[in-house]
Enzyme design. Structure first.
Site, PDB file in Angstrom:
ATOM      1  N   LYS A  49      47.055  45.248  38.321  1.00  0.00           N
ATOM      2  CA  LYS A  49      46.306  46.417  37.472  1.00  0.00           C
ATOM      3  C   LYS A  49      44.557  46.107  37.483  1.00  0.00           C
ATOM      4  O   LYS A  49      43.689  46.530  37.636  1.00  0.00           O
ATOM      5  CB  LYS A  49      46.839  46.563  36.487  1.00  0.00           C
ATOM      6  CG  LYS A  49      48.232  47.344  36.524  1.00  0.00           C
ATOM      7  CD  LYS A  49      49.035  47.549  35.435  1.00  0.00           C
ATOM      8  CE  LYS A  49      50.683  47.988  35.820  1.00  0.00           C
ATOM      9  NZ  LYS A  49      51.613  48.118  34.926  1.00  0.00           N
ATOM     10  N   GLN A  93      52.498  46.073  29.147  1.00  0.00           N
ATOM     11  CA  GLN A  93      53.394  45.789  30.153  1.00  0.00           C
ATOM     12  C   GLN A  93      54.780  45.989  29.760  1.00  0.00           C
ATOM     13  O   GLN A  93      55.202  45.086  28.904  1.00  0.00           O
ATOM     14  CB  GLN A  93      52.904  44.355  30.832  1.00  0.00           C
ATOM     15  CG  GLN A  93      53.804  44.358  32.233  1.00  0.00           C
ATOM     16  CD  GLN A  93      53.566  45.376  33.084  1.00  0.00           C
ATOM     17  OE1 GLN A  93      52.455  45.704  33.565  1.00  0.00           O
ATOM     18  NE2 GLN A  93      54.539  45.895  33.922  1.00  0.00           N
ATOM     19  N   ASP A 116      49.369  54.972  30.465  1.00  0.00           N
ATOM     20  CA  ASP A 116      50.649  55.110  31.060  1.00  0.00           C
ATOM     21  C   ASP A 116      51.089  56.409  30.939  1.00  0.00           C
ATOM     22  O   ASP A 116      52.266  56.639  31.417  1.00  0.00           O
ATOM     23  CB  ASP A 116      51.529  53.975  30.230  1.00  0.00           C
ATOM     24  CG  ASP A 116      51.590  52.597  31.241  1.00  0.00           C
ATOM     25  OD1 ASP A 116      51.210  52.834  32.494  1.00  0.00           O
ATOM     26  OD2 ASP A 116      51.945  51.756  30.677  1.00  0.00           O
TER      27      ASP A 116
END
Ligand code: NDP
Length: 284
Positions: A49, A93, A116
Protein backbone atom coordinates in the site's frame (compact mmCIF):
# COMPACT_ATOMS: atom_id res chain seq x y z
CA UNK A 1 -12.52 -19.70 -26.00
CA UNK A 2 -12.47 -17.79 -22.71
CA UNK A 3 -10.88 -14.38 -22.18
CA UNK A 4 -8.64 -13.78 -19.22
CA UNK A 5 -9.43 -10.62 -17.26
CA UNK A 6 -6.02 -9.11 -16.61
CA UNK A 7 -6.22 -7.41 -13.21
CA UNK A 8 -2.55 -6.58 -13.25
CA UNK A 9 -2.85 -4.59 -16.44
CA UNK A 10 -6.13 -2.90 -15.48
CA UNK A 11 -4.82 -1.96 -12.01
CA UNK A 12 -1.68 -0.43 -13.56
CA UNK A 13 -3.87 1.53 -15.96
CA UNK A 14 -5.90 2.88 -13.02
CA UNK A 15 -2.78 3.80 -11.04
CA UNK A 16 -1.29 5.55 -14.07
CA UNK A 17 -4.50 7.56 -14.54
CA UNK A 18 -4.34 8.56 -10.87
CA UNK A 19 -0.67 9.46 -11.10
CA UNK A 20 -1.45 11.84 -13.99
CA UNK A 21 -4.39 13.34 -12.16
CA UNK A 22 -2.44 13.87 -8.93
CA UNK A 23 0.34 15.63 -10.86
CA UNK A 24 -1.97 17.72 -13.09
CA UNK A 25 -4.34 18.86 -10.34
CA UNK A 26 -1.62 19.17 -7.70
CA UNK A 27 -3.60 16.94 -5.34
CA UNK A 28 -2.05 16.77 -1.89
CA UNK A 29 -2.93 13.53 -0.13
CA UNK A 30 -1.46 11.67 2.81
CA UNK A 31 -2.57 8.18 3.80
CA UNK A 32 -1.97 7.15 7.43
CA UNK A 33 -1.47 3.39 7.65
CA UNK A 34 -1.74 1.80 11.09
CA UNK A 35 -0.58 -1.74 11.77
CA UNK A 36 -0.89 -3.32 15.21
CA UNK A 37 1.46 -6.28 15.76
CA UNK A 38 3.80 -7.76 13.20
CA UNK A 39 1.78 -10.37 11.32
CA UNK A 40 3.97 -11.08 8.26
CA UNK A 41 1.03 -11.15 5.77
CA UNK A 42 -0.19 -7.77 7.10
CA UNK A 43 3.32 -6.35 6.79
CA UNK A 44 3.40 -7.36 3.11
CA UNK A 45 -0.01 -5.74 2.45
CA UNK A 46 1.01 -2.56 4.29
CA UNK A 47 4.30 -2.42 2.36
CA UNK A 48 2.43 -2.75 -0.96
CA UNK A 49 0.00 0.00 0.00
CA UNK A 50 2.85 2.37 0.83
CA UNK A 51 4.57 1.53 -2.47
CA UNK A 52 1.36 2.29 -4.37
CA UNK A 53 1.11 5.71 -2.65
CA UNK A 54 4.66 6.47 -3.71
CA UNK A 55 3.91 5.34 -7.28
CA UNK A 56 0.94 7.66 -7.75
CA UNK A 57 2.65 10.55 -5.95
CA UNK A 58 0.86 10.79 -2.63
CA UNK A 59 2.34 10.68 0.86
CA UNK A 60 2.01 7.91 3.40
CA UNK A 61 2.66 7.88 7.13
CA UNK A 62 3.29 4.60 8.88
CA UNK A 63 2.30 3.74 12.43
CA UNK A 64 3.69 0.36 13.45
CA UNK A 65 2.31 -0.31 16.90
CA UNK A 66 3.27 -3.20 19.18
CA UNK A 67 0.95 -6.19 19.59
CA UNK A 68 0.19 -5.15 23.20
CA UNK A 69 -1.23 -1.73 22.15
CA UNK A 70 -4.51 -1.19 23.98
CA UNK A 71 -7.80 -0.36 22.31
CA UNK A 72 -7.75 3.04 24.05
CA UNK A 73 -4.30 3.84 22.65
CA UNK A 74 -5.39 2.91 19.14
CA UNK A 75 -8.58 4.97 19.44
CA UNK A 76 -6.51 7.96 20.68
CA UNK A 77 -4.23 7.71 17.66
CA UNK A 78 -7.25 7.59 15.32
CA UNK A 79 -8.69 10.69 17.04
CA UNK A 80 -5.42 12.54 16.46
CA UNK A 81 -5.31 11.52 12.81
CA UNK A 82 -8.97 12.47 12.32
CA UNK A 83 -8.08 15.98 13.59
CA UNK A 84 -4.86 16.25 11.58
CA UNK A 85 -5.55 18.34 8.46
CA UNK A 86 -2.52 16.97 6.65
CA UNK A 87 -3.87 13.42 6.84
CA UNK A 88 -6.52 12.83 4.17
CA UNK A 89 -7.00 9.07 4.54
CA UNK A 90 -6.74 6.60 7.44
CA UNK A 91 -6.40 2.86 7.18
CA UNK A 92 -6.10 0.34 10.01
CA UNK A 93 -4.74 -2.93 8.65
CA UNK A 94 -7.07 -5.78 9.66
CA UNK A 95 -7.12 -8.10 11.47
CA UNK A 96 -6.20 -6.29 14.68
CA UNK A 97 -5.20 -8.40 17.73
CA UNK A 98 -8.10 -10.16 19.47
CA UNK A 99 -8.11 -7.82 22.51
CA UNK A 100 -9.12 -4.92 20.24
CA UNK A 101 -12.70 -4.62 18.96
CA UNK A 102 -12.37 -4.00 15.22
CA UNK A 103 -15.92 -2.60 14.98
CA UNK A 104 -15.04 0.15 17.48
CA UNK A 105 -11.92 0.95 15.49
CA UNK A 106 -13.74 1.14 12.16
CA UNK A 107 -16.50 3.28 13.67
CA UNK A 108 -13.97 5.77 15.10
CA UNK A 109 -12.33 6.62 11.76
CA UNK A 110 -13.86 9.77 10.29
CA UNK A 111 -16.16 8.69 7.41
CA UNK A 112 -14.47 11.44 5.35
CA UNK A 113 -11.08 9.72 5.77
CA UNK A 114 -12.37 6.13 5.65
CA UNK A 115 -10.56 5.07 2.47
CA UNK A 116 -11.31 1.38 3.12
CA UNK A 117 -15.04 2.14 2.94
CA UNK A 118 -15.82 0.09 6.06
CA UNK A 119 -17.45 2.81 8.22
CA UNK A 120 -21.21 2.31 8.67
CA UNK A 121 -21.89 5.75 7.14
CA UNK A 122 -20.11 4.75 3.94
CA UNK A 123 -21.77 1.32 3.91
CA UNK A 124 -25.12 3.10 4.36
CA UNK A 125 -24.34 5.47 1.49
CA UNK A 126 -23.60 2.51 -0.75
CA UNK A 127 -26.84 0.87 0.31
CA UNK A 128 -29.02 3.87 -0.59
CA UNK A 129 -27.05 4.90 -3.68
CA UNK A 130 -25.35 8.00 -2.24
CA UNK A 131 -21.78 9.00 -2.88
CA UNK A 132 -19.19 7.72 -0.40
CA UNK A 133 -16.22 5.40 -0.11
CA UNK A 134 -16.78 1.87 -1.37
CA UNK A 135 -14.92 -1.20 -0.12
CA UNK A 136 -11.91 -1.63 -2.40
CA UNK A 137 -12.16 -5.29 -3.49
CA UNK A 138 -15.76 -5.18 -4.76
CA UNK A 139 -15.18 -1.71 -6.26
CA UNK A 140 -12.20 -3.21 -8.09
CA UNK A 141 -14.36 -6.02 -9.44
CA UNK A 142 -16.80 -3.48 -10.90
CA UNK A 143 -13.83 -1.82 -12.64
CA UNK A 144 -12.68 -5.20 -13.99
CA UNK A 145 -16.14 -5.82 -15.42
CA UNK A 146 -16.53 -2.32 -16.82
CA UNK A 147 -13.10 -2.11 -18.39
CA UNK A 148 -13.53 -5.57 -19.93
CA UNK A 149 -16.76 -4.44 -21.62
CA UNK A 150 -18.96 -6.77 -19.53
CA UNK A 151 -22.50 -5.42 -19.07
CA UNK A 152 -24.15 -6.07 -15.70
CA UNK A 153 -27.59 -4.65 -16.49
CA UNK A 154 -30.22 -7.36 -16.71
CA UNK A 155 -27.72 -10.11 -15.92
CA UNK A 156 -28.28 -12.80 -13.34
CA UNK A 157 -25.47 -12.27 -10.79
CA UNK A 158 -24.63 -14.71 -8.01
CA UNK A 159 -22.27 -13.74 -5.19
CA UNK A 160 -21.01 -16.61 -3.04
CA UNK A 161 -20.04 -15.08 0.31
CA UNK A 162 -21.70 -12.40 2.46
CA UNK A 163 -18.83 -10.80 4.36
CA UNK A 164 -19.03 -7.09 5.17
CA UNK A 165 -15.81 -6.49 3.23
CA UNK A 166 -16.52 -8.41 0.01
CA UNK A 167 -19.82 -10.28 -0.41
CA UNK A 168 -22.35 -7.70 0.83
CA UNK A 169 -20.87 -4.60 -0.86
CA UNK A 170 -20.36 -6.69 -4.02
CA UNK A 171 -24.06 -7.56 -4.09
CA UNK A 172 -25.01 -3.90 -3.56
CA UNK A 173 -22.75 -2.72 -6.40
CA UNK A 174 -24.11 -5.31 -8.83
CA UNK A 175 -27.63 -4.33 -7.82
CA UNK A 176 -26.82 -0.65 -8.37
CA UNK A 177 -25.61 -1.61 -11.85
CA UNK A 178 -29.05 -3.17 -12.50
CA UNK A 179 -28.02 -6.80 -12.15
CA UNK A 180 -30.45 -9.33 -10.68
CA UNK A 181 -28.53 -10.44 -7.63
CA UNK A 182 -28.56 -13.54 -5.44
CA UNK A 183 -26.28 -13.76 -2.39
CA UNK A 184 -25.25 -17.22 -1.18
CA UNK A 185 -23.53 -18.29 2.04
CA UNK A 186 -22.72 -21.33 4.16
CA UNK A 187 -26.41 -22.07 4.89
CA UNK A 188 -27.55 -21.78 1.28
CA UNK A 189 -29.32 -24.85 -0.02
CA UNK A 190 -28.79 -26.04 -3.61
CA UNK A 191 -25.73 -23.84 -4.04
CA UNK A 192 -24.64 -25.57 -7.25
CA UNK A 193 -28.04 -25.07 -8.90
CA UNK A 194 -28.10 -21.40 -7.97
CA UNK A 195 -24.54 -20.82 -9.21
CA UNK A 196 -25.35 -22.65 -12.43
CA UNK A 197 -27.91 -19.94 -13.25
CA UNK A 198 -25.36 -17.15 -12.99
CA UNK A 199 -24.34 -15.04 -15.97
CA UNK A 200 -21.85 -13.41 -13.61
CA UNK A 201 -20.54 -15.49 -10.70
CA UNK A 202 -18.44 -13.91 -7.96
CA UNK A 203 -16.73 -16.40 -5.64
CA UNK A 204 -15.72 -14.92 -2.27
CA UNK A 205 -15.96 -18.04 -0.13
CA UNK A 206 -12.47 -18.45 1.29
CA UNK A 207 -12.30 -22.15 0.28
CA UNK A 208 -9.59 -23.23 -2.16
CA UNK A 209 -10.89 -24.44 -5.56
CA UNK A 210 -14.40 -25.02 -4.20
CA UNK A 211 -16.12 -23.73 -7.35
CA UNK A 212 -15.75 -26.44 -9.98
CA UNK A 213 -17.33 -26.86 -13.43
CA UNK A 214 -20.46 -28.27 -11.75
CA UNK A 215 -21.25 -24.74 -10.53
CA UNK A 216 -20.82 -23.00 -13.87
CA UNK A 217 -23.24 -22.13 -16.67
CA UNK A 218 -21.72 -22.31 -20.16
CA UNK A 219 -20.53 -18.83 -21.14
CA UNK A 220 -20.59 -17.36 -17.62
CA UNK A 221 -18.28 -14.59 -16.41
CA UNK A 222 -16.39 -15.90 -13.37
CA UNK A 223 -14.71 -13.61 -10.85
CA UNK A 224 -12.50 -15.28 -8.28
CA UNK A 225 -11.86 -13.25 -5.12
CA UNK A 226 -10.24 -16.04 -3.10
CA UNK A 227 -6.54 -16.24 -2.51
CA UNK A 228 -4.85 -19.24 -0.91
CA UNK A 229 -1.32 -20.58 -0.76
CA UNK A 230 -1.22 -24.28 -1.64
CA UNK A 231 1.18 -26.84 -0.20
CA UNK A 232 3.35 -26.56 -3.33
CA UNK A 233 3.80 -22.84 -2.59
CA UNK A 234 1.63 -21.69 -5.53
CA UNK A 235 -1.43 -19.48 -5.15
CA UNK A 236 -4.96 -20.54 -6.04
CA UNK A 237 -8.42 -19.05 -5.73
CA UNK A 238 -11.88 -20.16 -4.62
CA UNK A 239 -12.44 -21.33 -8.21
CA UNK A 240 -10.85 -24.44 -9.72
CA UNK A 241 -9.48 -22.45 -12.65
CA UNK A 242 -8.35 -25.36 -14.86
CA UNK A 243 -11.61 -27.24 -14.42
CA UNK A 244 -13.79 -24.20 -15.09
CA UNK A 245 -12.01 -21.98 -17.61
CA UNK A 246 -13.23 -23.55 -20.86
CA UNK A 247 -16.87 -23.14 -19.84
CA UNK A 248 -16.51 -19.41 -19.19
CA UNK A 249 -16.58 -16.37 -21.46
CA UNK A 250 -14.38 -14.35 -19.09
CA UNK A 251 -12.47 -15.42 -15.99
CA UNK A 252 -10.05 -13.80 -13.54
CA UNK A 253 -6.82 -15.66 -12.76
CA UNK A 254 -5.26 -16.04 -9.30
CA UNK A 255 -2.84 -14.37 -8.92
CA UNK A 256 -3.21 -11.39 -11.24
CA UNK A 257 -7.00 -10.99 -11.23
CA UNK A 258 -8.90 -9.36 -8.37
CA UNK A 259 -5.88 -9.07 -6.03
CA UNK A 260 -4.06 -6.15 -7.70
CA UNK A 261 -7.35 -4.24 -8.02
CA UNK A 262 -7.81 -3.92 -4.26
CA UNK A 263 -4.79 -1.65 -3.88
CA UNK A 264 -5.58 0.30 -7.06
CA UNK A 265 -9.04 1.08 -5.68
CA UNK A 266 -7.55 2.06 -2.33
CA UNK A 267 -5.55 4.63 -4.27
CA UNK A 268 -8.74 5.80 -6.02
CA UNK A 269 -10.31 6.32 -2.58
CA UNK A 270 -7.22 8.15 -1.27
CA UNK A 271 -7.28 10.59 -4.17
CA UNK A 272 -11.04 11.03 -3.79
CA UNK A 273 -10.70 11.78 -0.05
CA UNK A 274 -8.04 14.41 -0.74
CA UNK A 275 -9.93 16.02 -3.57
CA UNK A 276 -13.20 16.09 -1.53
CA UNK A 277 -11.25 17.75 1.29
CA UNK A 278 -9.81 20.46 -0.93
CA UNK A 279 -13.24 21.15 -2.46
CA UNK A 280 -14.66 21.57 1.05
CA UNK A 281 -11.81 23.87 2.04
CA UNK A 282 -12.29 26.00 -1.09
CA UNK A 283 -16.01 26.19 -0.39
CA UNK A 284 -15.43 27.62 3.12
P1 NDP B 1 -15.08 -14.48 4.96
O1 NDP B 1 -14.49 -15.70 5.55
O2 NDP B 1 -15.32 -13.28 5.81
O3 NDP B 1 -16.47 -14.86 4.26
C1 NDP B 1 -16.64 -16.03 3.55
C2 NDP B 1 -18.07 -16.16 3.12
O4 NDP B 1 -18.22 -17.38 2.41
C3 NDP B 1 -19.05 -16.20 4.28
O5 NDP B 1 -20.18 -15.40 4.00
C4 NDP B 1 -19.44 -17.67 4.38
O6 NDP B 1 -20.79 -17.89 4.80
C5 NDP B 1 -19.31 -18.10 2.94
N1 NDP B 1 -19.01 -19.55 2.87
C6 NDP B 1 -18.05 -20.24 3.52
N2 NDP B 1 -18.11 -21.55 3.19
C7 NDP B 1 -19.13 -21.69 2.32
C8 NDP B 1 -19.68 -22.78 1.63
N3 NDP B 1 -19.20 -24.02 1.78
N4 NDP B 1 -20.72 -22.56 0.81
C9 NDP B 1 -21.21 -21.31 0.64
N5 NDP B 1 -20.72 -20.23 1.26
C10 NDP B 1 -19.69 -20.41 2.10
O7 NDP B 1 -14.15 -14.11 3.72
P2 NDP B 1 -13.93 -12.75 2.91
O8 NDP B 1 -15.20 -12.30 2.28
O9 NDP B 1 -13.16 -11.77 3.72
O10 NDP B 1 -12.94 -13.28 1.77
C11 NDP B 1 -13.31 -14.30 0.87
C12 NDP B 1 -12.07 -14.75 0.12
O11 NDP B 1 -11.54 -13.66 -0.60
C13 NDP B 1 -10.93 -15.25 1.00
O12 NDP B 1 -10.26 -16.28 0.31
C14 NDP B 1 -10.01 -14.04 1.12
O13 NDP B 1 -8.66 -14.40 1.33
C15 NDP B 1 -10.18 -13.42 -0.23
N6 NDP B 1 -9.97 -11.97 -0.26
C16 NDP B 1 -9.21 -11.51 -1.29
C17 NDP B 1 -9.03 -10.17 -1.45
C18 NDP B 1 -8.25 -9.70 -2.61
O14 NDP B 1 -7.81 -8.56 -2.62
N7 NDP B 1 -8.08 -10.54 -3.63
C19 NDP B 1 -9.57 -9.18 -0.49
C20 NDP B 1 -10.42 -9.77 0.51
C21 NDP B 1 -10.59 -11.13 0.61
P3 NDP B 1 -21.35 -17.49 6.28
O15 NDP B 1 -21.53 -16.02 6.24
O16 NDP B 1 -22.61 -18.24 6.38
O17 NDP B 1 -20.28 -17.92 7.25
Amino acid sequence: MYKLIDGKQISTQIKDELKDRVAKEGIKATLAVIQVGDDPASSVYVGNKKKACEYIGIGSRSFELPEKTTEEELLDLIDKLNDDDDVTGILVQLPVPAHIDDKKIINRISPLKDVDGFHPENVGNLCIGQDGFVSCTPAGIMELLGRSGIEVEGKRCVVVGRSNIVGKPMALLLLAANGTVTVCHSRTKDLKDICKQADILVAAVGRPKMITSEYIKEGAVVIDVGIHRMDNGKLCGDVDFDDVKDMTSFITPVPGGVGPMTIAMLMVNCVKAASNRSENHNGK
